[in-house]
Design a protein around this motif. Structure first.
Motif, PDB file in Angstrom:
ATOM      1  N   PHE A  98      11.023 -91.650  18.804  1.00  0.00           N
ATOM      2  CA  PHE A  98      11.584 -90.877  17.694  1.00  0.00           C
ATOM      3  C   PHE A  98      10.519 -90.517  16.658  1.00  0.00           C
ATOM      4  O   PHE A  98      10.849 -90.047  15.574  1.00  0.00           O
ATOM      5  CB  PHE A  98      12.718 -91.680  17.035  1.00  0.00           C
ATOM      6  CG  PHE A  98      13.861 -91.975  17.963  1.00  0.00           C
ATOM      7  CD1 PHE A  98      14.960 -91.132  18.028  1.00  0.00           C
ATOM      8  CD2 PHE A  98      13.830 -93.084  18.798  1.00  0.00           C
ATOM      9  CE1 PHE A  98      16.011 -91.397  18.901  1.00  0.00           C
ATOM     10  CE2 PHE A  98      14.869 -93.353  19.671  1.00  0.00           C
ATOM     11  CZ  PHE A  98      15.965 -92.508  19.728  1.00  0.00           C
ATOM     12  N   ILE A  99       9.272 -90.734  17.005  1.00  0.00           N
ATOM     13  CA  ILE A  99       8.158 -90.462  16.102  1.00  0.00           C
ATOM     14  C   ILE A  99       7.484 -89.155  16.493  1.00  0.00           C
ATOM     15  O   ILE A  99       7.211 -88.907  17.678  1.00  0.00           O
ATOM     16  CB  ILE A  99       7.138 -91.622  16.161  1.00  0.00           C
ATOM     17  CG1 ILE A  99       7.743 -92.880  15.543  1.00  0.00           C
ATOM     18  CG2 ILE A  99       5.842 -91.259  15.455  1.00  0.00           C
ATOM     19  CD1 ILE A  99       8.033 -92.772  14.069  1.00  0.00           C
ATOM     20  N   ASP A 100       7.213 -88.327  15.510  1.00  0.00           N
ATOM     21  CA  ASP A 100       6.444 -87.093  15.712  1.00  0.00           C
ATOM     22  C   ASP A 100       5.007 -87.364  15.282  1.00  0.00           C
ATOM     23  O   ASP A 100       4.741 -87.540  14.088  1.00  0.00           O
ATOM     24  CB  ASP A 100       7.051 -85.966  14.878  1.00  0.00           C
ATOM     25  CG  ASP A 100       6.335 -84.633  15.092  1.00  0.00           C
ATOM     26  OD1 ASP A 100       5.300 -84.612  15.796  1.00  0.00           O
ATOM     27  OD2 ASP A 100       6.797 -83.619  14.542  1.00  0.00           O
ATOM     28  N   ASP A 156      10.336 -82.881  15.914  1.00  0.00           N
ATOM     29  CA  ASP A 156      10.241 -82.986  14.451  1.00  0.00           C
ATOM     30  C   ASP A 156      11.612 -83.042  13.786  1.00  0.00           C
ATOM     31  O   ASP A 156      11.739 -82.781  12.591  1.00  0.00           O
ATOM     32  CB  ASP A 156       9.434 -81.816  13.890  1.00  0.00           C
ATOM     33  CG  ASP A 156      10.103 -80.468  14.148  1.00  0.00           C
ATOM     34  OD1 ASP A 156      11.071 -80.419  14.937  1.00  0.00           O
ATOM     35  OD2 ASP A 156       9.660 -79.462  13.562  1.00  0.00           O
ATOM     36  N   GLY A 157      12.670 -83.382  14.531  1.00  0.00           N
ATOM     37  CA  GLY A 157      14.008 -83.451  13.971  1.00  0.00           C
ATOM     38  C   GLY A 157      14.123 -84.505  12.887  1.00  0.00           C
ATOM     39  O   GLY A 157      13.425 -85.532  12.913  1.00  0.00           O
ATOM     40  N   ARG A 158      15.036 -84.272  11.951  1.00  0.00           N
ATOM     41  CA  ARG A 158      15.155 -85.170  10.808  1.00  0.00           C
ATOM     42  C   ARG A 158      16.524 -85.843  10.744  1.00  0.00           C
ATOM     43  O   ARG A 158      16.853 -86.520   9.776  1.00  0.00           O
ATOM     44  CB  ARG A 158      14.833 -84.410   9.513  1.00  0.00           C
ATOM     45  CG  ARG A 158      13.608 -83.528   9.718  1.00  0.00           C
ATOM     46  CD  ARG A 158      12.838 -83.097   8.507  1.00  0.00           C
ATOM     47  NE  ARG A 158      12.301 -84.229   7.805  1.00  0.00           N
ATOM     48  CZ  ARG A 158      12.716 -84.613   6.603  1.00  0.00           C
ATOM     49  NH1 ARG A 158      13.675 -83.959   5.994  1.00  0.00           N
ATOM     50  NH2 ARG A 158      12.174 -85.631   6.021  1.00  0.00           N
ATOM     51  N   VAL A 159      17.314 -85.662  11.808  1.00  0.00           N
ATOM     52  CA  VAL A 159      18.520 -86.463  12.017  1.00  0.00           C
ATOM     53  C   VAL A 159      18.151 -87.567  13.008  1.00  0.00           C
ATOM     54  O   VAL A 159      17.660 -87.278  14.100  1.00  0.00           O
ATOM     55  CB  VAL A 159      19.686 -85.617  12.558  1.00  0.00           C
ATOM     56  CG1 VAL A 159      20.874 -86.504  12.915  1.00  0.00           C
ATOM     57  CG2 VAL A 159      20.090 -84.560  11.548  1.00  0.00           C
ATOM     58  N   MET A 160      18.366 -88.802  12.626  1.00  0.00           N
ATOM     59  CA  MET A 160      17.941 -89.946  13.432  1.00  0.00           C
ATOM     60  C   MET A 160      19.168 -90.570  14.092  1.00  0.00           C
ATOM     61  O   MET A 160      20.030 -91.124  13.404  1.00  0.00           O
ATOM     62  CB  MET A 160      17.236 -90.980  12.555  1.00  0.00           C
ATOM     63  CG  MET A 160      16.097 -90.440  11.713  1.00  0.00           C
ATOM     64  SD  MET A 160      14.704 -89.861  12.701  1.00  0.00           S
ATOM     65  CE  MET A 160      14.139 -91.391  13.434  1.00  0.00           C
ATOM     66  N   GLU A 161      19.250 -90.463  15.413  1.00  0.00           N
ATOM     67  CA  GLU A 161      20.386 -91.025  16.140  1.00  0.00           C
ATOM     68  C   GLU A 161      19.897 -91.914  17.276  1.00  0.00           C
ATOM     69  O   GLU A 161      19.086 -91.490  18.106  1.00  0.00           O
ATOM     70  CB  GLU A 161      21.265 -89.911  16.726  1.00  0.00           C
ATOM     71  CG  GLU A 161      22.118 -89.199  15.699  1.00  0.00           C
ATOM     72  CD  GLU A 161      23.260 -88.427  16.353  1.00  0.00           C
ATOM     73  OE1 GLU A 161      24.260 -88.201  15.674  1.00  0.00           O
ATOM     74  OE2 GLU A 161      23.155 -88.066  17.537  1.00  0.00           O
ATOM     75  N   ILE A 162      20.362 -93.120  17.297  1.00  0.00           N
ATOM     76  CA  ILE A 162      20.176 -94.040  18.414  1.00  0.00           C
ATOM     77  C   ILE A 162      21.402 -94.938  18.424  1.00  0.00           C
ATOM     78  O   ILE A 162      21.929 -95.283  17.360  1.00  0.00           O
ATOM     79  CB  ILE A 162      18.873 -94.863  18.279  1.00  0.00           C
ATOM     80  CG1 ILE A 162      18.640 -95.736  19.519  1.00  0.00           C
ATOM     81  CG2 ILE A 162      18.882 -95.703  17.014  1.00  0.00           C
ATOM     82  CD1 ILE A 162      17.288 -96.461  19.520  1.00  0.00           C
ATOM     83  N   LEU A 163      21.870 -95.306  19.592  1.00  0.00           N
ATOM     84  CA  LEU A 163      23.126 -96.055  19.664  1.00  0.00           C
ATOM     85  C   LEU A 163      22.873 -97.535  19.376  1.00  0.00           C
ATOM     86  O   LEU A 163      23.150 -98.422  20.170  1.00  0.00           O
ATOM     87  CB  LEU A 163      23.802 -95.872  21.018  1.00  0.00           C
ATOM     88  CG  LEU A 163      25.281 -96.268  21.082  1.00  0.00           C
ATOM     89  CD1 LEU A 163      26.072 -95.666  19.941  1.00  0.00           C
ATOM     90  CD2 LEU A 163      25.883 -95.879  22.405  1.00  0.00           C
ATOM     91  N   SER A 164      22.322 -97.767  18.212  1.00  0.00           N
ATOM     92  CA  SER A 164      22.073 -99.115  17.713  1.00  0.00           C
ATOM     93  C   SER A 164      22.183 -99.063  16.203  1.00  0.00           C
ATOM     94  O   SER A 164      21.291 -98.559  15.522  1.00  0.00           O
ATOM     95  CB  SER A 164      20.677 -99.608  18.120  1.00  0.00           C
ATOM     96  OG  SER A 164      20.306-100.739  17.352  1.00  0.00           O
ATOM     97  N   GLU A 165      23.304 -99.552  15.687  1.00  0.00           N
ATOM     98  CA  GLU A 165      23.468 -99.570  14.235  1.00  0.00           C
ATOM     99  C   GLU A 165      22.354-100.354  13.562  1.00  0.00           C
ATOM    100  O   GLU A 165      21.892 -99.995  12.472  1.00  0.00           O
ATOM    101  CB  GLU A 165      24.828-100.170  13.865  1.00  0.00           C
ATOM    102  CG  GLU A 165      26.024 -99.259  14.116  1.00  0.00           C
ATOM    103  CD  GLU A 165      26.543 -99.302  15.545  1.00  0.00           C
ATOM    104  OE1 GLU A 165      27.581 -98.688  15.838  1.00  0.00           O
ATOM    105  OE2 GLU A 165      25.894 -99.980  16.391  1.00  0.00           O
TER     106      GLU A 165
END
Length: 696
Positions: free
Chosen positions: A92-94, A357-366
């Motif tokens: 998730f890193i650019d 470079d997206g700025r919405v961060m989604e991963i299925l881990s709260e």
């Protein structure tokens, strides 16, 4: 040793007197904790709970292209679920716009009383695991400090060169495939350089070295002598002069100013923070020509506002939205008009909205979302966490740690305020038509309310415009944990923009258009939350139709903390104002979004508390219709109307036929949903009656 502690705390000088003061207060009553804490300059990560170091590190480097975070991970911490999930943060890193994290997995082999998994699986399996996570591991191993020091220094240089190469290549070739990031595996003995044996039992290199290897120094001369031998093994006479100051050859190694670890401005994020540019709400407000207009989807409207917050702050790159795979489900997808979802892994033609470079961060881990967001906030940026209400409990203990951090930093004047931790909890308990009982839990509010009053805020906006007003307020705030609970389904709007902003500024208030008490009510009908508000207003219409002489006052609560006395919470309502709203001697029927006993807890010191009757969620749920959920928990309009009949003195006998009719309606409802799978038409299609000249 590098001077930043003495600059922050001048009484702890860099000499013998300062060391005496430092050592005495270490893990001592009235002193400082034994682990990294807010009191320590240069810290953003408190070690009180394990599992979050790596996600904090990655959150810190988002939108920080010049920052490298070296994250030391104990092999005990590496066994936690949150840490295991956060290894994936490298996808998730650019490399062009973010900084870099250098994980250093420290294998000393033991936890408190047991061996660690990663230290016992062998180098081949460990390498395969770490390479599978997308890292290039470099092993540094040994028990001779001189040799290990040189190996580690050389390996650090190599890892930093790798990071520079990855970032340079990403900028030169934007379409280049993701490369493995470097990391270091450092294997040294547990209790390294400490006592080898104590009382004839092996300590160094075993679990016995954990924390306090010499427990009897106050009572055992042998232990005291062993402690002195241990400390003298570091040759302090070569490191300090006669007055206890570090010798010049050590001070010559110290970086200058902000390059020192304790003075790094990223570790005091308020120094770097810039306020968000927040658009005016007028463009987004729902049109409410009369109460009950709509329907509107509150979170979808909020999504358009967050989209433009993202757009307005693109030049600052200091705002991100976080969530466990629920941004679209929670109807915030307008964000994708200005940014994508951060993603630096494989992409298929069927994928949508993925962007390096997206700025919405989604991963299925709260856990990982929370850790990223905390690292982002603690380094001075702003964020928004959207989550299903029932599953935000997964981060309960992380909220504890952040709340404790904020409480301590509020007493440290050198710690600058950081942006607030903002939660939007939606897909909530009352609208789970398909998911059912597993998705029905409003208890996060109860958990948060246990924290210190100066830190927490809880908001229950009843409609779209109050949600917008609340969201803007929270995005502009600092040093709080803000919890907003709002539904995503289409629903009525009660207040126009101006009325909503005034109502939110007060935090609660009488709705005159729904009341007919003329200043002297027979009953107060209070509500907090969108569905409880709907059911309360529907009950009011029934009562007005069948008992037109009954004087009803409707009070809506947005800011839950207003219910507490002013002495208990900064937002607390002074007693005279509370008494004026709720009266001291009239029955109060309170329809509440969550567990009803919380309202009693918040108001138990208020006058007239014995007249307060609260309806809310009482752990009755299943996969069923929206209205059946409120019926199951006695929060429905029919039951609220019965509560009024039962509690207004003298009304029960006068309204016996009406009460019987209310019972029959609940029976009709139950039979209807079993046959049709939907709510009664008069329930499903109910609207607040529009009256000529009714103000919004």
């Amino acid at each position: 040793m590098e001077g930043s502690y003495s600059e922050t705390y001048p009484d702890v000088s860099r000499d013998e007197a300062g060391m005496n003061r430092l050592f005495r207060q270490f893990s001592f009553p009235g002193g400082i904790p034994s682990h990294v804490a807010p009191d320590l300059p240069g810290s953003i990560h408190e070690g009180g709970e394990l599992g979050y170091s790596l996600s904090h590190a990655y959150g810190a480097v988002l939108d920080n292209p010049d920052l490298i975070v070296a994250c030391v991970i104990g092999d005990g911490e590496a066994e936690t679920g949150p840490l295991a999930a956060s290894w994936h943060s490298n996808k998730f890193i650019d490399p062009r716009t973010d900084g870099a994290v250098l994980p250093i997995l420290h294998l000393n082999g033991y936890k408190i009383a047991n061996p660690t998994v990663l230290a016992r699986i062998g180098d081949d399996e460990l390498n395969s695991l770490l390479e599978g996570y997308g890292y290039r591991p470099y092993l540094v191993s040994g028990d001779d400090p001189e040799i290990v020091h040189q190996q580690l220094a050389a390996t650090l240089d190599r890892a930093l060169d790798d990071i520079a190469d990855i970032q340079y290549e990403a900028k030169a070739e934007p379409d280049a495939p993701r490369r493995d990031w470097p990391m270091i595996v450092l294997r040294t003995p547990k209790g390294w350089t400490g006592p080898h044996e104590v009382d004839g039992v092996l300590v160094e290199g075993t679990w016995r070295a954990h924390q306090v290897p010499l427990a009897g120094v106050r009572t055992s001369p042998e232990h005291l002598a062993q402690l002195e031998t241990w400390l003298r093994s570091y040759r302090p006479e070569e490191l300090f002069d006669d007055e206890g100051r570090p010798v010049p050859r050590l001070l010559d190694l110290v970086p200058e100013g902000d390059r020192r670890m304790g003075s790094n401005p990223h570790a005091n994020g308020g120094l770097l923070s810039r306020d968000l540019k927040l658009p005016d709400l007028a463009e987004y407000a729902a049109e409410v020509p009369h109460p009950g207009a709509g329907p509107h989807e509150p979170t979808r409207t909020l999504g358009r506002y967050l989209r433009d917050v993202m757009r307005a702050n693109e030049d600052q790159r200091n705002f991100r939205v976080f969530g466990p795979d629920e941004t679209s489900s929670n109807r915030l997808e307008a964000l994708y008009e200005v940014t994508g979802k951060a993603w630096n892994a494989g992409v298929l033609p069927t994928d949508e909205h993925l962007a390096v470079d997206g700025r919405v961060m989604e991963i299925l881990s709260e856990h990982t979302c929370q850790g990223w967001l905390e690292g982002y906030l603690l380094t001075g940026r702003h964020g928004w966490f959207s989550c299903y209400e029932a599953f935000v409990h997964i981060v309960d203990s992380m909220v504890n740690q952040h709340a404790k951090w904020l409480k301590v930093t509020s007493k440290l004047p050198w710690r600058r305020p950081i942006p607030s931790l903002n939660y939007l909890l939606t897909s909530h308990v009352w609208r789970q038509d398909h998911n059912g009982f597993s998705h029905q839990d409003p208890g996060f509010i109860d958990h948060v309310v246990n924290k210190k009053a100066e830190v927490i805020r809880v908001y229950l906006p009843p409609d779209t415009n109050t949600l917008l007003s609340t969201a803007k307020h929270c995005l502009a705030s600092h040093d709080y944990i803000n919890v907003i609970v709002a539904g995503k389904q289409p629903q009525e709007s009660w207040l126009d923009q101006e009325a909503a902003e005034l109502h939110c500024a007060r935090g609660l208030g009488v709705w005159p258009w729904a009341s007919n008490d003329d200043g002297e009510p027979d009953v107060v009908m209070a509500c907090a939350g969108d569905v409880p508000t709907l059911e309360t207003l529907a009950a009011v219409t029934l009562l007005r139709e069948h008992l037109p002489e009954l004087r009803i006052r409707v009070v809506n609560v947005v800011d839950l903390m207003r219910l507490q006395p002013a002495a208990e919470h900064p937002h607390g309502l002074p007693d005279p104002e509370y008494d004026a709203l709720f009266t001291t001697d009239k029955p109060v029927i309170f329809a509440y979004h969550g567990y009803p006993w919380l309202i009693h807890r918040l108001t138990y010191r208020r006058a007239g508390h014995e007249n307060l009757h609260v309806r809310g969620y009482k752990e009755e749920g299943t996969t069923t219709t929206p209205f059946d959920m409120v019926v199951r928990n006695d929060l429905d309009r029919f039951h609220l109307a019965m509560d009024v009949i039962d509690r207004v003195p003298g009304l029960a006998q006068h309204a016996v036929e009406f009460r019987q009719w209310l019972i029959d309606q609940r029976t009709r409802h139950h039979a209807y949903i079993l046959e049709h799978g939907d709510d009664l038409p008069e329930i499903r299609d109910w609207h607040w009656p529009v009256q000529e000249g009714t103000p919004s």
